[in-house]
Scaffold this motif. Structure first.
Motif, PDB file in Angstrom:
ATOM      1  N   GLY A  46       0.811  -1.221   0.000  1.00  0.00           N
ATOM      2  CA  GLY A  46       0.000   0.000   0.000  1.00  0.00           C
ATOM      3  C   GLY A  46       0.842   1.267   0.000  1.00  0.00           C
ATOM      4  N   TYR A  49       2.185   1.746  -3.428  1.00  0.00           N
ATOM      5  CA  TYR A  49       1.062   2.186  -4.269  1.00  0.00           C
ATOM      6  C   TYR A  49       0.757   3.667  -4.027  1.00  0.00           C
ATOM      7  CZ  TYR A  49      -3.748   2.175  -6.145  1.00  0.00           C
ATOM      8  OH  TYR A  49      -4.900   2.448  -6.835  1.00  0.00           O
ATOM      9  N   ALA A  50       0.761   4.057  -2.752  1.00  0.00           N
ATOM     10  CA  ALA A  50       0.502   5.457  -2.400  1.00  0.00           C
ATOM     11  C   ALA A  50       1.527   6.378  -3.061  1.00  0.00           C
ATOM     12  CB  ALA A  50       0.532   5.633  -0.889  1.00  0.00           C
ATOM     13  N   LEU A  51       2.787   5.952  -3.061  1.00  0.00           N
ATOM     14  CA  LEU A  51       3.845   6.758  -3.679  1.00  0.00           C
ATOM     15  C   LEU A  51       3.674   6.822  -5.189  1.00  0.00           C
ATOM     16  CD1 LEU A  51       6.911   5.667  -1.565  1.00  0.00           C
ATOM     17  CD2 LEU A  51       5.955   7.962  -1.744  1.00  0.00           C
ATOM     18  N   VAL A  53       0.822   6.591  -6.815  1.00  0.00           N
ATOM     19  CA  VAL A  53      -0.302   7.502  -7.061  1.00  0.00           C
ATOM     20  C   VAL A  53       0.172   8.954  -6.966  1.00  0.00           C
ATOM     21  CG1 VAL A  53      -2.445   8.374  -6.053  1.00  0.00           C
ATOM     22  CG2 VAL A  53      -2.146   5.918  -6.338  1.00  0.00           C
ATOM     23  N   ARG A  54       0.995   9.213  -5.953  1.00  0.00           N
ATOM     24  CA  ARG A  54       1.466  10.588  -5.735  1.00  0.00           C
ATOM     25  C   ARG A  54       2.333  11.073  -6.899  1.00  0.00           C
ATOM     26  NH1 ARG A  54       5.363  11.992  -0.879  1.00  0.00           N
ATOM     27  NH2 ARG A  54       3.911  10.636   0.205  1.00  0.00           N
ATOM     28  N   ARG A  57       0.208  11.754  -9.897  1.00  0.00           N
ATOM     29  CA  ARG A  57      -0.574  12.995  -9.813  1.00  0.00           C
ATOM     30  C   ARG A  57       0.313  14.228  -9.933  1.00  0.00           C
ATOM     31  NH1 ARG A  57      -6.014  12.181  -7.453  1.00  0.00           N
ATOM     32  NH2 ARG A  57      -5.917  14.234  -6.547  1.00  0.00           N
ATOM     33  N   PRO A  72      -8.404  -5.768 -11.863  1.00  0.00           N
ATOM     34  CA  PRO A  72      -8.351  -4.591 -12.749  1.00  0.00           C
ATOM     35  C   PRO A  72      -7.063  -4.599 -13.579  1.00  0.00           C
ATOM     36  CG  PRO A  72      -7.817  -3.960 -10.497  1.00  0.00           C
ATOM     37  CD  PRO A  72      -8.202  -5.407 -10.457  1.00  0.00           C
TER      38      PRO A  72
ATOM     39  N   ASP B  64     -12.357  14.926  -5.638  1.00  0.00           N
ATOM     40  CA  ASP B  64     -11.011  14.459  -5.353  1.00  0.00           C
ATOM     41  C   ASP B  64     -11.019  13.347  -4.301  1.00  0.00           C
ATOM     42  OD1 ASP B  64      -8.309  14.966  -6.175  1.00  0.00           O
ATOM     43  OD2 ASP B  64      -7.927  15.571  -4.104  1.00  0.00           O
ATOM     44  N   ASP B  67     -11.884  10.289  -6.098  1.00  0.00           N
ATOM     45  CA  ASP B  67     -10.702   9.726  -6.766  1.00  0.00           C
ATOM     46  C   ASP B  67      -9.923   8.863  -5.781  1.00  0.00           C
ATOM     47  OD1 ASP B  67     -11.188  10.990  -9.147  1.00  0.00           O
ATOM     48  OD2 ASP B  67      -9.710  12.591  -8.856  1.00  0.00           O
ATOM     49  N   ASP B  71      -9.123   4.916  -6.107  1.00  0.00           N
ATOM     50  CA  ASP B  71      -7.762   4.380  -6.099  1.00  0.00           C
ATOM     51  C   ASP B  71      -7.607   3.283  -5.042  1.00  0.00           C
ATOM     52  OD1 ASP B  71      -6.908   5.954  -8.190  1.00  0.00           O
ATOM     53  OD2 ASP B  71      -6.058   7.522  -6.921  1.00  0.00           O
ATOM     54  N   LEU B  72      -8.272   3.489  -3.894  1.00  0.00           N
ATOM     55  CA  LEU B  72      -8.191   2.473  -2.845  1.00  0.00           C
ATOM     56  C   LEU B  72      -8.900   1.191  -3.271  1.00  0.00           C
ATOM     57  CD1 LEU B  72      -8.618   4.634   0.352  1.00  0.00           C
ATOM     58  CD2 LEU B  72      -6.617   3.293  -0.300  1.00  0.00           C
ATOM     59  N   GLU B  74      -9.171   0.117  -6.199  1.00  0.00           N
ATOM     60  CA  GLU B  74      -8.281  -0.552  -7.149  1.00  0.00           C
ATOM     61  C   GLU B  74      -7.162  -1.306  -6.429  1.00  0.00           C
ATOM     62  OE1 GLU B  74      -7.290   1.658 -10.762  1.00  0.00           O
ATOM     63  OE2 GLU B  74      -5.270   0.852 -10.578  1.00  0.00           O
ATOM     64  N   LEU B  75      -6.614  -0.674  -5.381  1.00  0.00           N
ATOM     65  CA  LEU B  75      -5.557  -1.333  -4.600  1.00  0.00           C
ATOM     66  C   LEU B  75      -6.049  -2.663  -4.025  1.00  0.00           C
ATOM     67  CD1 LEU B  75      -2.791  -1.391  -3.038  1.00  0.00           C
ATOM     68  CD2 LEU B  75      -3.920  -0.028  -1.267  1.00  0.00           C
ATOM     69  N   PHE B 101      -0.659   7.833   1.959  1.00  0.00           N
ATOM     70  CA  PHE B 101      -1.696   7.775   0.939  1.00  0.00           C
ATOM     71  C   PHE B 101      -2.473   9.088   0.794  1.00  0.00           C
ATOM     72  CE2 PHE B 101      -5.519   6.560  -1.208  1.00  0.00           C
ATOM     73  CZ  PHE B 101      -5.019   5.739  -2.191  1.00  0.00           C
ATOM     74  N   SER B 104      -1.788  12.733  -1.308  1.00  0.00           N
ATOM     75  CA  SER B 104      -2.009  13.020  -2.723  1.00  0.00           C
ATOM     76  C   SER B 104      -3.370  13.642  -3.011  1.00  0.00           C
ATOM     77  CB  SER B 104      -1.896  11.732  -3.535  1.00  0.00           C
ATOM     78  OG  SER B 104      -0.648  11.139  -3.353  1.00  0.00           O
ATOM     79  N   TYR B 105      -4.243  13.677  -2.018  1.00  0.00           N
ATOM     80  CA  TYR B 105      -5.635  14.065  -2.286  1.00  0.00           C
ATOM     81  C   TYR B 105      -6.044  15.260  -1.433  1.00  0.00           C
ATOM     82  CZ  TYR B 105      -5.343   9.362  -4.118  1.00  0.00           C
ATOM     83  OH  TYR B 105      -4.947   8.259  -4.793  1.00  0.00           O
TER      84      TYR B 105
END
Lengths: 111, 138
Positions: A46, A49-51, A53-54, A57, A72, B64, B67, B71-72, B74-75, B101, B104-105
Motif C-alpha cells: 500500500g 502504491y501510495a507513492l 499515485v502521488r 498525480r 483490474p 477528489d 478519486d 484508487d483504494l 483498485e488497490l 496515501f 495526494s488528495y
C-alpha cells in the motif's frame, strides 16, 4: 526490518521508487517484490502504491494500463522527463546527506 | 459511465443539486461501495475499516475524495486478484500507510492546511510573522 530503518526509509522511498522506474517501467507489485528481495522485508504494498499515485498525480511518470486475466488492469509506470529531473535532484540531495554523515562518522572515530 | 460529464444540467437538476450535492458524486460513491462489497471477505473488512478511518478526516473536495476512494478500491481489487496478504498491503504500521496515501488528495491537503495554519499561529505568537493575512506565503 527494524523501526529505525522504517523511519529512515520514509524520507527516501519516493526517490528509491523513481530510481527503480528509471531503470525500466514497472507495476506496483513488481516494485514491492523487488524491495522485499533487497531486504526491505516490511515494506507495505500500500505504501508503494501510495507513492506511485502521488508521483503520477505530480506528473513525474507516464502510465500505461495493461489488461490482466484477473482483477483490474495493471498500471505500468515509466519515468518521464520531469521524473528524471526530480530523480537527479534526489540524488544530489542524497550525495549531500551521505557526504555529511560520512564526515560525521569519521570525525567521531578520531581519538 | 452513462452521462456525459460536460452535458449542461437542467435548471431543476441545478436546484436539486444545491440541496443534495452533485448527483455524479453520489453515483460514483455508490459505484465505489459496490466495488468494495464485491471484494473477498478479509479484503472487504480491511477496506471498510480504512474507509471509516478516512471519513474521520472529514472535508476534502468531494470529486477528489472520490478519486481517492476509487484508487483504494483498485488497490484492494488488485491485492485480492494477486492474493497479496492483508498484512503485506498495510505493513506493520497501517497508519503510516494511510498518511502516505492521503497526501495526494484533497483530504490530505485539508490536513496540511490545518498544519500550516497551526505553524503560522505559532510563528505569529513567536513574533516571526512572515506569512500573509490570508494564510498563504508571500
Amino acid at each position: 526490518m527494524g523501526k529505525q530503518l522504517t523511519e529512515m526509509l520514509k524520507g527516501v522511498l519516493e526517490g528509491i521508487v523513481l530510481a527503480i522506474l528509471s531503470v525500466r517501467p514497472a507495476y506496483g507489485y513488481e516494485i514491492t517484490a523487488w524491495l522485499r528481495d533487497q531486504g526491505f522485508s516490511d515494506i507495505a504494498e500500500g505504501t508503494v502504491y501510495a507513492l506511485l499515485v502521488r508521483i503520477e498525480r505530480r506528473g513525474l511518470v507516464d502510465v500505461e494500463k495493461i489488461p490482466s486475466e484477473k482483477g483490474p488492469p495493471r498500471k505500468v509506470y515509466s519515468l518521464n522527463a520531469q521524473g528524471h529531473e526530480h530523480l537527479d535532484e534526489f540524488w544530489e540531495t542524497w550525495s549531500f546527506l551521505a557526504e555529511r554523515l560520512g564526515q560525521l562518522r569519521e570525525g567521531g572515530k578520531q581519538p | 459511465m452513462s452521462t456525459e460529464p460536460n452535458e449542461p444540467k437542467s435548471r431543476a437538476r441545478q436546484y436539486l443539486e444545491v440541496v443534495t450535492g452533485p448527483l455524479e458524486d453520489k453515483r460514483r460513491w455508490r459505484q465505489y461501495k459496490a466495488r468494495i462489497k464485491r471484494l473477498p471477505g478479509n479484503y472487504r473488512t480491511a477496506a471498510e475499516a480504512l474507509e471509516r478511518y478516512l471519513m474521520l478526516f472529514g472535508p476534502g473536495d468531494s470529486a477528489d475524495a472520490l478519486d481517492m476512494f476509487d484508487d483504494l478500491a483498485e488497490l484492494f481489487e488488485r491485492g485480492a486478484a494477486d492474493g497479496t496478504p492483508i498484512r503485506e498491503i498495510f505493513g506493520e504500521d497501517p497508519v503510516q500507510f494511510v498518511e502516505t496515501f492521503v497526501q495526494s488528495y484533497s483530504v490530505g491537503r485539508w490536513i496540511k492546511r490545518e498544519r500550516d495554519r497551526f505553524t503560522g499561529a505559532i510563528d505569529r505568537a513567536a513574533g516571526e510573522d512572515t506569512v500573509g493575512k490570508d494564510g498563504t506565503d508571500q
